[in-house]
Every structure is written in C-alpha cells, then in structure tokens.
Design a protein around this motif. Structure first.
Motif, PDB file in Angstrom:
ATOM      1  N   MET A 172     -20.272  -0.257  26.467  1.00  0.00           N
ATOM      2  CA  MET A 172     -21.174  -0.579  25.358  1.00  0.00           C
ATOM      3  C   MET A 172     -20.801   0.195  24.106  1.00  0.00           C
ATOM      4  SD  MET A 172     -24.933  -1.045  27.070  1.00  0.00           S
ATOM      5  CE  MET A 172     -25.593  -1.779  25.569  1.00  0.00           C
ATOM      6  N   ASP A 173     -20.192   1.364  24.270  1.00  0.00           N
ATOM      7  CA  ASP A 173     -19.692   2.109  23.105  1.00  0.00           C
ATOM      8  C   ASP A 173     -18.387   1.526  22.589  1.00  0.00           C
ATOM      9  OD1 ASP A 173     -21.573   3.937  22.478  1.00  0.00           O
ATOM     10  OD2 ASP A 173     -20.761   5.557  23.703  1.00  0.00           O
ATOM     11  N   GLY A 174     -17.609   0.943  23.509  1.00  0.00           N
ATOM     12  CA  GLY A 174     -16.237   0.582  23.173  1.00  0.00           C
ATOM     13  C   GLY A 174     -16.065  -0.744  22.466  1.00  0.00           C
ATOM     14  N   PHE A 175     -16.963  -1.721  22.702  1.00  0.00           N
ATOM     15  CA  PHE A 175     -16.700  -3.044  22.120  1.00  0.00           C
ATOM     16  C   PHE A 175     -17.237  -3.125  20.695  1.00  0.00           C
ATOM     17  CE2 PHE A 175     -20.993  -3.803  23.703  1.00  0.00           C
ATOM     18  CZ  PHE A 175     -21.533  -4.668  22.772  1.00  0.00           C
ATOM     19  N   ASP A 176     -16.647  -4.027  19.928  1.00  0.00           N
ATOM     20  CA  ASP A 176     -16.986  -4.209  18.517  1.00  0.00           C
ATOM     21  C   ASP A 176     -18.038  -5.305  18.396  1.00  0.00           C
ATOM     22  OD1 ASP A 176     -17.119  -4.349  15.826  1.00  0.00           O
ATOM     23  OD2 ASP A 176     -15.081  -5.082  15.498  1.00  0.00           O
ATOM     24  N   SER A 177     -19.231  -4.947  17.916  1.00  0.00           N
ATOM     25  CA  SER A 177     -20.319  -5.927  17.834  1.00  0.00           C
ATOM     26  C   SER A 177     -20.067  -6.988  16.769  1.00  0.00           C
ATOM     27  CB  SER A 177     -21.639  -5.208  17.553  1.00  0.00           C
ATOM     28  OG  SER A 177     -21.584  -4.559  16.291  1.00  0.00           O
ATOM     29  N   SER A 178     -19.146  -6.723  15.834  1.00  0.00           N
ATOM     30  CA  SER A 178     -18.877  -7.714  14.791  1.00  0.00           C
ATOM     31  C   SER A 178     -18.216  -8.964  15.353  1.00  0.00           C
ATOM     32  CB  SER A 178     -17.984  -7.102  13.704  1.00  0.00           C
ATOM     33  OG  SER A 178     -16.715  -6.742  14.252  1.00  0.00           O
ATOM     34  N   LYS A 179     -17.681  -8.869  16.572  1.00  0.00           N
ATOM     35  CA  LYS A 179     -17.071 -10.044  17.199  1.00  0.00           C
ATOM     36  C   LYS A 179     -18.117 -11.009  17.744  1.00  0.00           C
ATOM     37  CE  LYS A 179     -12.780  -7.712  18.570  1.00  0.00           C
ATOM     38  NZ  LYS A 179     -11.923  -7.304  19.709  1.00  0.00           N
ATOM     39  N   GLY A 180     -19.378 -10.570  17.811  1.00  0.00           N
ATOM     40  CA  GLY A 180     -20.435 -11.468  18.256  1.00  0.00           C
ATOM     41  C   GLY A 180     -20.769 -11.365  19.722  1.00  0.00           C
ATOM     42  N   VAL A 181     -20.587 -10.188  20.314  1.00  0.00           N
ATOM     43  CA  VAL A 181     -20.990  -9.976  21.713  1.00  0.00           C
ATOM     44  C   VAL A 181     -22.311  -9.209  21.697  1.00  0.00           C
ATOM     45  CG1 VAL A 181     -20.410  -8.963  23.934  1.00  0.00           C
ATOM     46  CG2 VAL A 181     -18.606  -9.920  22.509  1.00  0.00           C
ATOM     47  N   VAL A 182     -23.355  -9.836  22.237  1.00  0.00           N
ATOM     48  CA  VAL A 182     -24.684  -9.224  22.255  1.00  0.00           C
ATOM     49  C   VAL A 182     -25.084  -8.962  23.707  1.00  0.00           C
ATOM     50  CG1 VAL A 182     -27.098  -9.474  21.597  1.00  0.00           C
ATOM     51  CG2 VAL A 182     -25.316 -10.467  20.171  1.00  0.00           C
ATOM     52  N   ILE A 183     -25.559  -7.750  23.980  1.00  0.00           N
ATOM     53  CA  ILE A 183     -25.998  -7.384  25.321  1.00  0.00           C
ATOM     54  C   ILE A 183     -27.522  -7.443  25.357  1.00  0.00           C
ATOM     55  CG2 ILE A 183     -25.838  -5.696  27.175  1.00  0.00           C
ATOM     56  CD1 ILE A 183     -23.151  -6.721  26.216  1.00  0.00           C
ATOM     57  N   LEU A 184     -28.060  -8.299  26.209  1.00  0.00           N
ATOM     58  CA  LEU A 184     -29.500  -8.339  26.456  1.00  0.00           C
ATOM     59  C   LEU A 184     -29.752  -7.835  27.878  1.00  0.00           C
ATOM     60  CD1 LEU A 184     -30.556 -11.809  24.988  1.00  0.00           C
ATOM     61  CD2 LEU A 184     -30.669  -9.589  23.886  1.00  0.00           C
ATOM     62  N   ALA A 185     -30.790  -7.066  28.049  1.00  0.00           N
ATOM     63  CA  ALA A 185     -31.136  -6.570  29.385  1.00  0.00           C
ATOM     64  C   ALA A 185     -32.650  -6.632  29.544  1.00  0.00           C
ATOM     65  CB  ALA A 185     -30.636  -5.142  29.581  1.00  0.00           C
ATOM     66  N   ALA A 186     -33.090  -6.750  30.783  1.00  0.00           N
ATOM     67  CA  ALA A 186     -34.520  -6.840  31.070  1.00  0.00           C
ATOM     68  C   ALA A 186     -34.885  -5.852  32.163  1.00  0.00           C
ATOM     69  CB  ALA A 186     -34.887  -8.267  31.505  1.00  0.00           C
ATOM     70  N   THR A 187     -36.077  -5.269  32.036  1.00  0.00           N
ATOM     71  CA  THR A 187     -36.569  -4.355  33.059  1.00  0.00           C
ATOM     72  C   THR A 187     -38.086  -4.257  32.948  1.00  0.00           C
ATOM     73  OG1 THR A 187     -36.428  -2.113  33.943  1.00  0.00           O
ATOM     74  CG2 THR A 187     -36.339  -2.322  31.579  1.00  0.00           C
ATOM     75  N   ASN A 188     -38.747  -3.939  34.052  1.00  0.00           N
ATOM     76  CA  ASN A 188     -40.172  -3.614  33.992  1.00  0.00           C
ATOM     77  C   ASN A 188     -40.403  -2.149  34.359  1.00  0.00           C
ATOM     78  OD1 ASN A 188     -39.719  -3.902  36.837  1.00  0.00           O
ATOM     79  ND2 ASN A 188     -40.262  -6.074  36.649  1.00  0.00           N
ATOM     80  N   ARG A 189     -39.311  -1.360  34.341  1.00  0.00           N
ATOM     81  CA  ARG A 189     -39.422   0.081  34.625  1.00  0.00           C
ATOM     82  C   ARG A 189     -38.621   0.867  33.585  1.00  0.00           C
ATOM     83  NH1 ARG A 189     -37.298   1.082  40.391  1.00  0.00           N
ATOM     84  NH2 ARG A 189     -38.324   3.090  40.118  1.00  0.00           N
ATOM     85  N   PRO A 190     -39.002   0.798  32.303  1.00  0.00           N
ATOM     86  CA  PRO A 190     -38.201   1.486  31.275  1.00  0.00           C
ATOM     87  C   PRO A 190     -38.226   3.002  31.410  1.00  0.00           C
ATOM     88  CG  PRO A 190     -40.277   0.691  30.357  1.00  0.00           C
ATOM     89  CD  PRO A 190     -40.175   0.122  31.744  1.00  0.00           C
TER      90      PRO A 190
END
Length: 623
Positions: free
Chosen positions: A293-311
């Motif tokens: 998650m630190d290494g990839f470039d967000s300007s390329k259009g890769v979005v990480i979505l995650a879900a949890t009910n125990r934050p």
C-alpha cells in the motif's frame, strides 16, 4: 481480450491433440510390429536351424532375429529370441549354410532421442496436467499455485450494482462519490494538485451494506473490480499469504484503473501489539500488505477498499493516512433510510398500492439493510402461501414479527393455568407501558407461542426516531420490563421462569445507567465500563477494581428494586383493568394496540365519571 484468450486456448488444446495423435501413432506402430513378429525360445531357434527352416539370421547385442523360409501353409512371421552365450552359433549357421550378419540401423539418433526421451516427457506432462487439473477443480485452487492471487475479478460493468441500488447510506455514498469522479475525470484533480485517496475503510455493523457499497463504487466507475476476503490470505504455509498479496497488487497495477476490495480485513490486519508468537504467517502477510500500500502509485487509478466490523482490533499502521486515507462509517439506517431501503428491495416484488412501507420502517428500529431485505422476502413468501397475487400490509407486518420473534409455534399447547399466567404477564408489560408517560405506545399483545422461545410478547413501536434517552425514560423502560413479573406476583402471588429475559434486559439497562451513562448519585460521572466490539455484540468491559464492581452491583440492584416497586404499585392501583384486559386477551389470544388503548382510556373515563359523581353526592349532602 476475448480473441487473444480464444487463440491461446486454441493453441493450448492444439498441442494436446498433437501429443495425443503422436502417442496413438506410436502405439499403433508397436501393435503392427507385434503382428509381424513372434518370440521363440533359443532351443526352438536351434531346432529351426537343424531343420533348415531359417533363411537368414540377424545378430544384435541382445537378440537374434530369424527370417524363416517362405513355405506355403506356414506362418511367415519374423522370429526373434534372446542372444545367449553360445560359442558354436556361427559354426551351426555355417554348417546349415544360413546367411547371417548384424541388424541394419534404421533409427536415426534424432528419432531415437525423441522416442526415448522427449516423447515420455511429453506424455507424463500431459497426464500430470489432466490429473492435477481435476484435483484443482475439486479443491477450488491450484495445487501448485499456493502463492497465486485468488481474488475474484469482475470486468467492467459486471458487478451489476450502482449507487441507485444502495439506499439509507447517503453520507457513506457522498464519501465515495469523489473516488468515482476521480477515476472518471482524473485531470480535474491533478490540475489542482490533488491526489486520489489510496484507500477507504468501510466500517459498520454486519448487514449494513459495506460489500454492496464497494460493488456500487466499481459499477459507477466502470473499472475492473478485484474482490477477495481477508481469510483468503491466511495459509498454513509460511509466506504464502505475503506472496498472494504481492500477486494481487501486481495484477491490480496491470489492470489499472481498478478497485481492489478486501472484505473482513481484520482477518489479516489485527494489531501486532502484544503478539508473542514471533514472526508468524499473519504478521508476514500484514507486513507485505503495508509495504504494497505504500509502494504503489495512486495516480495510476488503483483504489483499495476494505470492510470490517471490528476497527478497534486493526493495526495502527494500517489505519494511518497514506494507506487508508478515509474511514467511511456505514451505520444502521434511520427511519428515512429504512423506508428507502424497503423501497429498493420492493422494486422487484409485487406490492399492493395500499401497503405502507413507512409504517414498517417505524416498526423496525435498529434493523439493517439485510434485515429489511429479509422482511420483504418473507412477506412475499407469505403472500404466495396465502394464494395472493401481491403482497399486502398484513404480510409485511407478519414478516416483521417472524424476524423479531419467529414463526407461530402451533404444536405448543399450553395448559389453562400456564396460558392465564402468560396473559397476565404480557398485559402487565402493556399496562405499565400505557400508564407511564415516557414509554413507546403498545402496538400488539399476543399469547401465541413463537419458535424463538417466547410464549407471548408485547410489541411496542416508537412514535418517533430517538437518538438520546433520558434517565427518566430509562427508568420507565425498566419498569415496563419488570411489569410482567409484577403482574404475576399481584394476580397469582407467585413467580415463574417466564421473566428470565425481562430480568436480563432490565439488569443490563440498569448497570449501563450506573457504569457508563453517569446516572448514579454514588459515582456521579465516572466511567466504569467501556464498550468493546461496538459494531458486533457491544459487550462492556469493566475499568474498575473489584471493590468498585461490588458497589456497582449494589447501585444496579437499587435501581431494579425501585422500578419493580413502581410497577407493582401501578398494577395494584389498576387491578380491575389488569384482570379485564387479561380476560379479553385469553379470549382472543391477540390484542391490537388500538383496542388495548381504547380499553385503557374507557377505564380512565369511567374513573373520572365516578369521581365527579362522588363529588356531587358529597356536595348535596353538605348542602
């Protein structure tokens, strides 16, 4: 893409067909060769020489090949036998005047290499592919692909979900609209220097629509959508989870712009604090996820979505900006949200025009989207069961009861004594609720047993949506909970096990008043408990000493006793009404709220009339 895939499959299967044909040809060749030759023993071979039946002998390192003379009526197969150590062989051949020599070299070195080495290798490869391919399908993953990504990939528009399919979560949708707009129009944001958020964490109770929201983002953006569960990264082999993370992000960058959705991320994202087991598999997987998650470039259009009910259990390094830049709360919907969710799920169901979804939304406080979808489906099933062509209001209301209390248990037959006890118990709840000021109105009273264990129940529906509860309201809630036991004590002068759930809920409410809400004079505003797993069971955890916990028990008991005495006093003062309504409930088994309220009000009016009559009588006497 489709043509390339088709051509690659065609080429792959072409190779398999060529191998199969080659194998068949060589097998047929051996079969034909066996038809033209015959194995004999060496003694028979010597006998044939003595009988002058051999025309020519070919000598090789390990065998002797004899070509017999062609005689009518006899087999003309080439004979062969093993070469034995016989020093007189040449002498015997010379004596019989038989031609002899070496075996002619027919196989070239290339052909021999292909037959002896290449062909067996190809055959074993083919068999291995067939065998392991079948095992892969049964096991659901590749036998030799432990470190490969197992995410389900949806192509553009394959999720089939847009924001129009998500209702009751307007704030959450607003938080995600910018991500969709960035993927559509990146130049608008890059011109001003803005960067696409790397990730968004969807947090909320189960069933609120976190996964549905993620699919809607992908559907709105029209990009590839990678969907994987956090548990898919956890393997029994150390390093396999980290390898899958690397492979997932590599594929995502190749497919950019795209959305990667990791459901139940707490399976791999648990905090590393206090972990004494060393560098285990889950920790390696989390470290790799943080690095990716630190290494990839967000300007390329890769979005990480995650879900949890125990934050609360997630690692702090995972939650910091630069990894998950946004936390989107997907909470339980309010009244308006519940009505909108019911409308969304009702689109594909034939519902009567007279059906009131707003009334159903009012009757389901605290319900999430999954509950409401289930209610619509249960109502549709009930309509079919009753041979109706559309769902009516009665079906919807019954569906709410099925979700809350279960189906009616028709085979549970109560004795007259038990039935009477249940009736007084439920009327005790309802009457206390009706005679107190800060309680929700009674909607229904029934003594029909339900499959979830209730022998009867009293349903109260709030007249409006509430977000704050006062101390007086909580005290009156406890009075209503204890009204059932109070009615049993007044009418039968005994106690039964029917109040177990009421006692549990009353105790929990009273304890919360003391330990969390600062409603006790003894502790003032001191926080003695905190909520753990807020979005799951919400179980409280004590933050006090054992001595203080004992005082909490005393204060809780004080509140319960006070509420119990208040409930008993209300019912004693209205003993006639308690008996009258209970007898009516025994007769009908179910009383709706309107009829119950009418009986309470008519009793109040008659009381008022009696007081006026007494006043008039007193006045005339004094006069």
């Amino acid at each position: 893409m489709f043509n390339n895939k088709f051509d690659s499959n065609k080429f792959k299967y072409g190779i398999y067909y060529a191998i199969a044909v080659a194998v068949i040809v060589f097998i047929l060749n051996d079969y034909v060769t066996n038809l033209k030759s015959e194995h004999i023993k060496y003694s028979d071979f010597v006998s044939y020489i003595n009988q002058n039946k051999i025309q020519e002998v070919q000598i090789s390192k390990d065998r002797l090949v004899a070509i017999p003379k062609s005689n009518e009526g006899e087999s003309n197969k080439v004979l062969y036998t093993e070469r034995v150590d016989d020093p007189d062989l040449i002498k015997k051949l010379d004596t019989a005047k038989i031609k002899y020599g070496g075996v002619p070299q027919e196989d070239s070195p290339i052909r021999s290499f292909f037959i002896n080495w290449v062909l067996p290798l190809i055959i074993f490869t083919f068999l291995g592919r067939v065998l392991f391919g079948r095992i892969d399908k049964k096991m659901g993953s590749g036998v030799m692909s432990f470190g490969k990504n197992t995410a389900k990939i949806y192509a553009e528009n394959e999720t089939g979900v847009t924001f129009a399919d998500v209702a009751g979560q307007e704030e959450a949708k607003e938080s995600l609209v910018e991500i969709v707009d960035f993927l559509h129009n990146p130049k608008r944001y890059t011109d001003i220097g803005a960067k696409l958020p790397k990730g968004a964490l969807l947090v909320g109770p189960p069933g609120t629509g976190k996964t549905l929201l993620a699919k809607a983002v992908a559907g709105e953006a029209g990009v590839a959508f990678f969907s994987i569960s956090g548990s898919a990264f956890v393997e029994m082999f150390v390093g396999m989870g980290a390898s899958r993370v690397r492979d997932l992000f590599k594929q995502a960058q190749e497919k950019a712009p795209c959305i990667v959705f990791i459901d139940e991320i707490d399976a791999i994202g648990k905090s590393r604090e206090g972990n004494i087991s060393g560098n285990d598999e889950r920790e390696q997987t989390l470290n790799q996820l943080l690095a990716e998650m630190d290494g990839f470039d967000s300007s390329k259009g890769v979005v990480i979505l995650a879900a949890t009910n125990r934050p609360e259990v997630l690692d702090k390094a995972l939650l910091r900006p630069g990894r998950f830049d946004r936390r989107v709360i997907v909470d339980r919907p309010d009244l308006k949200g519940r009505e909108e969710i019911l409308k969304v799920h009702a689109k594909g169901v034939k519902i009567s025009q007279e059906a009131d979804l707003n009334a159903i939304a009012k009757g389901t406080p605290g319900a999430v989207g999954a509950d409401l979808a289930n209610i619509i489906n249960e109502a549709a099933l009930r309509a079919v069961k009753n041979s109706r062509k559309e769902v009516v209001q009665e079906d919807l209301e019954d569906a709410v009861e099925v979700i809350i209390a279960g189906k009616e248990k028709k085979d549970r037959i109560l004795s007259d004594k038990e039935k009477r006890a249940v009736a007084f118990h439920e009327v005790g709840h309802a009457l206390v609720a009706a005679l107190l000021e800060n309680t929700d109105p009674v909607h229904k009273i029934t003594i029909v047993p339900r499959t979830m264990g209730a022998l009867g129940y009293t349903m109260q529906l709030p007249s409006e949506e509430k977000y704050l509860i006062t101390k007086e309201e909580m005290m009156e809630q406890i009075c209503v909970m204890l009204g059932g036991r109070a009615a049993e004590e007044i009418e039968f002068n005994t106690m039964s096990t029917g109040a177990a759930n009421d006692i549990e809920r009353a105790t929990q409410t009273a304890r919360s008043m003391v330990s969390m809400y600062g409603m006790s004079e003894r502790f003032d505003m001191m926080g003695l408990e905190s909520i753990q797993n807020r979005y799951l069971d919400g179980r409280p955890v004590q933050n006090c000493s054992a001595e203080t916990a004992a005082i909490i028990d005393e204060e809780t008991l004080k509140i319960i006793k006070e509420a119990h005495e208040k409930s008993k006093k209300i019912l004693k003062d209205n003993r006639y009404l308690l008996t009258k309504i209970s007898e009516r409930l025994l007769e009908k088994e179910t009383l709706m709220g309107d009829e119950f309220i009418h009986m309470v009000k008519s009793n109040d009016e008659s009381k008022g009339q009696n007081k006026e009559d007494e006043s008039l009588d007193t006045g005339s006497h004094n006069g």
